[in-house]
Design a protein around this motif. Structure first.
Motif, short mmCIF file in Angstrom:
data_model
loop_
_atom_site.label_atom_id
_atom_site.label_comp_id
_atom_site.label_asym_id
_atom_site.label_seq_id
_atom_site.Cartn_x
_atom_site.Cartn_y
_atom_site.Cartn_z
N THR A 108 0.81 -1.28 0.08
CA THR A 108 -0.08 -0.03 0.03
C THR A 108 0.63 1.22 0.07
N LEU A 109 2.05 1.19 0.14
CA LEU A 109 2.92 2.29 0.35
C LEU A 109 3.92 2.56 -0.90
N LEU A 110 3.76 1.39 -2.01
CA LEU A 110 4.35 1.48 -3.02
C LEU A 110 4.07 2.78 -3.79
N GLN A 111 5.50 3.57 -4.54
CA GLN A 111 5.02 4.90 -5.23
C GLN A 111 5.54 4.59 -6.61
N ARG A 112 6.53 3.64 -6.66
CA ARG A 112 7.14 3.62 -8.09
C ARG A 112 7.51 2.20 -8.47
N LEU A 113 7.14 1.77 -9.46
CA LEU A 113 7.26 0.41 -10.07
C LEU A 113 7.58 0.22 -11.47
N SER A 114 8.73 -0.23 -11.62
CA SER A 114 9.55 -0.47 -12.82
C SER A 114 9.46 -1.93 -13.52
N MET A 115 8.99 -1.95 -14.60
CA MET A 115 9.32 -3.53 -15.19
C MET A 115 9.60 -3.36 -16.61
N VAL A 116 10.55 -2.54 -17.08
CA VAL A 116 11.04 -2.39 -18.31
C VAL A 116 11.69 -3.71 -18.79
N ARG A 117 11.70 -3.70 -20.21
CA ARG A 117 12.19 -4.88 -20.82
C ARG A 117 11.95 -6.03 -20.17
N ASN A 118 10.84 -6.65 -20.24
CA ASN A 118 10.35 -8.14 -19.73
C ASN A 118 9.59 -8.57 -20.80
N LYS A 119 8.60 -9.37 -20.64
CA LYS A 119 7.74 -10.02 -21.80
C LYS A 119 6.25 -10.04 -21.50
N LEU A 120 6.14 -8.66 -20.81
CA LEU A 120 4.55 -8.53 -20.71
C LEU A 120 3.81 -8.18 -21.79
N ASN A 121 2.68 -9.01 -22.13
CA ASN A 121 1.66 -8.51 -23.15
C ASN A 121 0.73 -7.57 -22.65
N VAL A 122 0.35 -6.70 -23.31
CA VAL A 122 -0.67 -5.66 -22.74
C VAL A 122 -2.11 -6.31 -22.74
N SER A 123 -2.10 -7.31 -23.34
CA SER A 123 -3.40 -7.98 -23.49
C SER A 123 -3.67 -9.20 -22.74
N THR A 124 -2.66 -9.95 -22.36
CA THR A 124 -2.80 -11.27 -21.61
C THR A 124 -2.05 -11.44 -20.36
N SER A 125 -0.96 -10.53 -19.96
CA SER A 125 -0.06 -10.77 -18.88
C SER A 125 -0.79 -10.29 -17.52
#
Length: 642
Positions: free
Chosen positions: A98-115
């Motif tokens: 609940t305190l998280l302010q910044r989350l970075s997941m650059v250069r992975n395999k996350l699909n905008v439709s299914t992941s």
């Protein structure tokens, strides 16, 4: 420098341990960080301190985030998961954060439709920045953005990929605090009027900077974003013609930045070529009050009817960049500089890299005489008329760069009056005529670059005024030695300089430079010195000397003593000697020992190559200086011998 750096390290990282392959540190404010990158991890470690503030898991082998992956670390405010191979996020992956302010997941395999599973961001109500860019590598991905962002009620920055046939769902409208929208990987080939219809209307910044394939843009694409303050399309293949058309929603408004650098590429299919700016093309942008405008590198070859100075609000400008185009100023230069004077708040002006006209072209004539045809070379004999015009820079301008211009200058004088100009680059002109630079009242110039122009027509011709505040003078490739031969006190016009760069002048010797009492940095690299000029030892404030790329074989003992004295006096001295033909022999042992034992900071840590005469035959060998001295000391001389 070393003392300050050491203190900073102690204050910021006073506590460091290695814990389960991770480096745990404390910041100056007492927050605990875990640096776990490059560990080959396949899951989030569970045995780290529970009170972490920041967790870096980049460059590992995580393929998915399962439920409760971070339940132990409820104090986390910053998570970095870049450069993994994550392709699935469980609905409960971020539960408890609940305190998280910044989350970075650059250069992975996350699909905008299914992941992204529904509810995956439900706990992240304080998240302000989410970066999931550079995940979609396939250019022809089809599908909706099934990213459940509706729970991110405090999100202010979103970085995401722009996929082919992009369709954003209603959930994006709920990002009521979103201010900055950044698209990184860009696979789209057409942007429709309704592409961003579901984006929140209050977005202030729009960045789309990596569209490598040509993008067709419908003229109403930005209508859903009427409150933009920053529009950044840098290096996207859009073409300036299209970019100017989509600005109509911002007519008669104010914008902080319009950044259109490098967006123009020829396109045969759409009949788009080099740009000829017209008043019609500029009709929308000319009504906008703009703080920063970047038109650089856009193949602008012509400006019709003064269209580039047709802006209705010149006082709004603070920064203008027009570099790397090829439009001529011959018919409207006066209007440009008059317009510049109306920019009463301008701070920076950049007009560089313009290949307009060669200085001395050689033409070919086909001559037929007595039935015999020959091709003859004809030297250009055109005459340049010097216009009796003085260009006056606005007093408040601080940074001007007019460099790498291949053209003919016809202005007599460039003037500053009670000027705050601090940085001036007038360099690499292909011109026979250099304007007189004059200053009236006070001047604040601290940095002057006259490189690439013969000194004979700049400082040698008395065209530079007395500059009491000048700290940096750069005169690379200026045939500087020819001026010194006739006037050894030429630098008296800037008696307080601290940094002098006269590299690339191919000087063999340097006898006098005048009294430069405050000189701390001297760049003599890329010349032809085979000995360090004695004049150098007269600069009692010098702490940085660059003699790289010369013809030095050694350094005399008196110069070495002077360098040591400077180091003792100031606690620092930097010496650059790379790419000199240093000689390793019994005659140069004083210098060689000095290099290996000195506290002076030398480039390559003193690990230079040197030339050695072979003892067995008349050949020259190249070896490491350190290798030679070791051989010399062990086989020929004891270390303590003289």
């Amino acid at each position: 420098m070393y003392i300050i750096t050491s203190i900073w390290i102690i204050l910021v990282y006073p506590f460091t341990i290695v814990h389960s392959k991770c480096n745990i540190t404390l910041t100056i404010s007492g927050d605990k960080e875990a640096e776990c990158s490059y560990q080959g991890l396949t899951s989030v470690p569970k045995n780290l301190p529970s009170d972490l503030w920041k967790l870096d898991l980049s460059h590992n082998r995580l393929t998915r985030l399962n439920a409760n992956s971070f339940d132990r670390y409820k104090n986390l405010e910053h998570i970095i998961l870049d450069n993994n191979i994550i392709n699935f996020l469980d609905a409960k992956a971020f539960t408890g954060l609940t305190l998280l302010q910044r989350l970075s997941m650059v250069r992975n395999k996350l699909n905008v439709s299914t992941s992204y599973q529904p509810g995956v961001f439900e706990s992240l109500q304080n998240l302000s920045a989410l970066d999931v860019s550079r995940n979609m590598n396939k250019s022809k991905h089809l599908g909706k953005y099934n990213i459940p962002v509706s729970d991110l009620c405090n999100l202010r920055e979103l970085s995401i990929d722009l996929v082919f046939n992009a369709t954003f769902g209603q959930q994006f409208k709920k990002l009521q605090n979103l201010q900055k929208l950044r698209f990184d990987y860009c696979h789209v080939d057409i942007l429709y009027n309704d592409t961003f219809l579901n984006m929140p209307v209050h977005i202030k910044e729009f960045h789309m900077t990596t569209c490598k394939h040509f993008v067709v843009i419908e003229v109403g694409v930005l209508v859903p974003l009427p409150h933009l303050k920053v529009l950044n399309l840098t290096n996207s293949n859009i073409h300036l013609t299209q970019a100017l058309r989509i600005l109509h929603p911002f007519q008669h408004k104010s914008m902080d930045a319009i950044l259109f650098r490098g967006i123009t590429y020829g396109n045969i299919i759409h009949d788009l070529d080099a740009v000829v700016l017209t008043l019609e093309m500029m009709k929308y942008i000319s009504t906008i009050c703009i703080t920063t405008l970047d038109f650089s590198d856009n193949q602008i070859v012509s400006v019709k009817h003064n269209s580039i100075v047709s802006f209705e609000h010149p006082a709004c400008f603070e920064h203008i960049m027009l570099s790397s185009n090829s439009f001529s100023l011959e018919t409207w230069a006066v209007n440009l500089f008059l317009f510049l004077r109306r920019m009463t708040n301008i701070k920076m002006f950049d007009f560089s890299y313009f290949p307009l006209r060669f200085k001395n072209p050689v033409f070919l004539d086909v001559v037929t005489k007595n039935n015999h045809t020959t091709i003859q070379k004809l030297q250009y004999l055109g005459r340049l008329d010097i216009q009796n015009i003085t260009v006056t820079f606005p007093s408040q301008i601080q940074f001007v760069r007019i460099a790498h211009v291949m053209g003919r200058n016809g202005f007599r004088e460039k003037k500053v009056h009670n000027s705050y100009l601090r940085h001036l680059e007038v360099s690499y002109f292909e011109t026979d005529v250099f304007p007189i630079l004059t200053g009236v009242g006070f001047n604040s110039l601290e940095h002057l670059d006259l490189s690439g122009i013969s000194s004979d027509i700049t400082i040698g011709a008395g065209k530079i005024p007395f500059l009491i505040h000048l700290k940096t003078l750069i005169m690379k490739e200026t045939q500087f030695y020819s001026v010194l031969q006739t006037n050894s006190s030429i630098l008296s016009l800037c008696p307080n300089i601290k940094n002098l760069d006269i590299s690339y002048n191919y000087m063999l010797k340097l006898d006098l430079l005048g009294q430069l009492l405050y000189l701390t940095q001297l760049n003599l690299s890329h010349n032809l010195f085979d000995d360090i000029p004695e004049v150098v030892t007269q600069f009692n404030s010098l702490t940085n000397l660059d003699l790289s790329h010369n013809r030095l074989t050694t350094i005399r003992k008196n110069v070495l003593n002077w360098i040591d004295t400077q180091h003792t006096k100031y606690g620092t001295f930097e010496l650059y000697l790379i790419n000199n033909p240093l000689i390793c022999s019994c005659d140069t042992t004083t210098f060689l020992r000095w290099i290996l034992t000195t506290k002076v900071q030398v480039d390559k840590i003193g690990n230079y190559s040197c030339w050695v005469s072979s003892l067995k035959k008349s050949t020259i060998l190249e070896m490491s200086l350190k290798t030679f001295i070791i051989i010399l000391l062990t086989m020929i001389l004891p270390f303590g011998s003289s």
